[in-house]
Design a protein around this motif. Structure first.
Motif, PDB file in Angstrom:
ATOM      1  N   PRO A 178      22.810  20.510  87.641  1.00  0.00           N
ATOM      2  CA  PRO A 178      22.615  21.327  86.434  1.00  0.00           C
ATOM      3  C   PRO A 178      23.857  22.131  86.055  1.00  0.00           C
ATOM      4  CG  PRO A 178      20.689  21.473  87.834  1.00  0.00           C
ATOM      5  CD  PRO A 178      21.749  20.749  88.627  1.00  0.00           C
ATOM      6  N   SER A 234      16.309  25.063  86.888  1.00  0.00           N
ATOM      7  CA  SER A 234      17.590  24.350  86.958  1.00  0.00           C
ATOM      8  C   SER A 234      18.707  25.322  87.306  1.00  0.00           C
ATOM      9  CB  SER A 234      17.907  23.654  85.635  1.00  0.00           C
ATOM     10  OG  SER A 234      18.265  24.607  84.642  1.00  0.00           O
ATOM     11  N   GLN A 258      23.744  14.534  80.255  1.00  0.00           N
ATOM     12  CA  GLN A 258      22.809  14.213  81.338  1.00  0.00           C
ATOM     13  C   GLN A 258      22.759  12.709  81.578  1.00  0.00           C
ATOM     14  OE1 GLN A 258      19.517  16.299  79.391  1.00  0.00           O
ATOM     15  NE2 GLN A 258      19.129  17.321  81.343  1.00  0.00           N
ATOM     16  N   THR A 266      20.200  26.584  79.174  1.00  0.00           N
ATOM     17  CA  THR A 266      20.098  26.072  80.537  1.00  0.00           C
ATOM     18  C   THR A 266      19.892  24.564  80.448  1.00  0.00           C
ATOM     19  OG1 THR A 266      17.698  26.233  80.717  1.00  0.00           O
ATOM     20  CG2 THR A 266      18.980  28.232  81.247  1.00  0.00           C
ATOM     21  N   LEU A 267      19.883  23.916  81.578  1.00  0.00           N
ATOM     22  CA  LEU A 267      19.673  22.472  81.586  1.00  0.00           C
ATOM     23  C   LEU A 267      18.351  22.091  80.925  1.00  0.00           C
ATOM     24  CD1 LEU A 267      20.997  19.827  82.649  1.00  0.00           C
ATOM     25  CD2 LEU A 267      19.394  20.008  84.554  1.00  0.00           C
ATOM     26  N   GLU A 268      17.346  22.936  81.059  1.00  0.00           N
ATOM     27  CA  GLU A 268      16.053  22.651  80.434  1.00  0.00           C
ATOM     28  C   GLU A 268      16.164  22.510  78.922  1.00  0.00           C
ATOM     29  OE1 GLU A 268      15.031  24.624  84.330  1.00  0.00           O
ATOM     30  OE2 GLU A 268      16.506  24.979  82.756  1.00  0.00           O
TER      31      GLU A 268
END
Length: 163
Positions: free
Chosen positions: A108, A39, A92, A78-80
């Protein structure tokens, strides 16, 4: 390669502890991508586009400009790390619902910058100018930004209802 000048850092990424031995010149974006955190996009690599935005101790940072050697003792998100158990985070979900995403390359970075912006203490509600200023480092060629601004305003209203 002379490994004598390499540094060892310990950090937390998306809630998990990590330790790395790396060159002090390694950009954080490169390190994160080698860990499968894709991302973190590599757009401009000079801090202009925001596609690589991550949170470091809650602050939105362009990871292409931030050296991995500086992450010792830090919390990186992070986006993860935003999805829990396969469920989208509120930010999100709001972006997906509003249609504020199109090609997805910048998404992201925008999500992470929005998360940091909403966490900042501020006089509520945000003005459109404050939102635009807060997300100014994140470029998007597809959306025209109005849906992004509207999404942040909606998220802020939802936050107020949940407080």
């Amino acid at each position: 390669m002379n490994h004598a000048s390499w540094v060892t850092v310990t950090c937390t990424i998306n809630g998990a502890p990590y330790q790395f031995t790396l060159s002090p010149a390694t950009p954080l974006s490169d390190l994160l991508r080698t860990q499968g955190l894709l991302s973190v996009k590599q757009g401009c690599c000079v801090g202009e586009c925001g596609a690589c935005t991550v949170l470091i101790d809650g602050t939105a940072i362009d990871s292409c400009l931030y050296l991995a050697a500086w992450i010792d003792g830090k919390e990186i998100r992070t986006l993860e790390g935003e999805s829990v158990g396969g469920e989208l985070s509120a930010v999100q979900a709001a972006y997906a619902k509003s249609g504020a995403v199109q090609c997805g390359f910048c998404t992201p970075g925008l999500v992470m910058a929005t998360k940091a912006l909403l966490a900042k203490p501020h006089v509520k509600p945000f003005t459109v100018q404050e939102i635009r200023r807060g997300l100014a480092g994140n470029l998007c060629r597809c959306t025209g930004y109005q849906l992004v601004v509207d999404t942040v305003l909606t998220l802020e209203k939802e936050q107020e209802r949940n407080d």
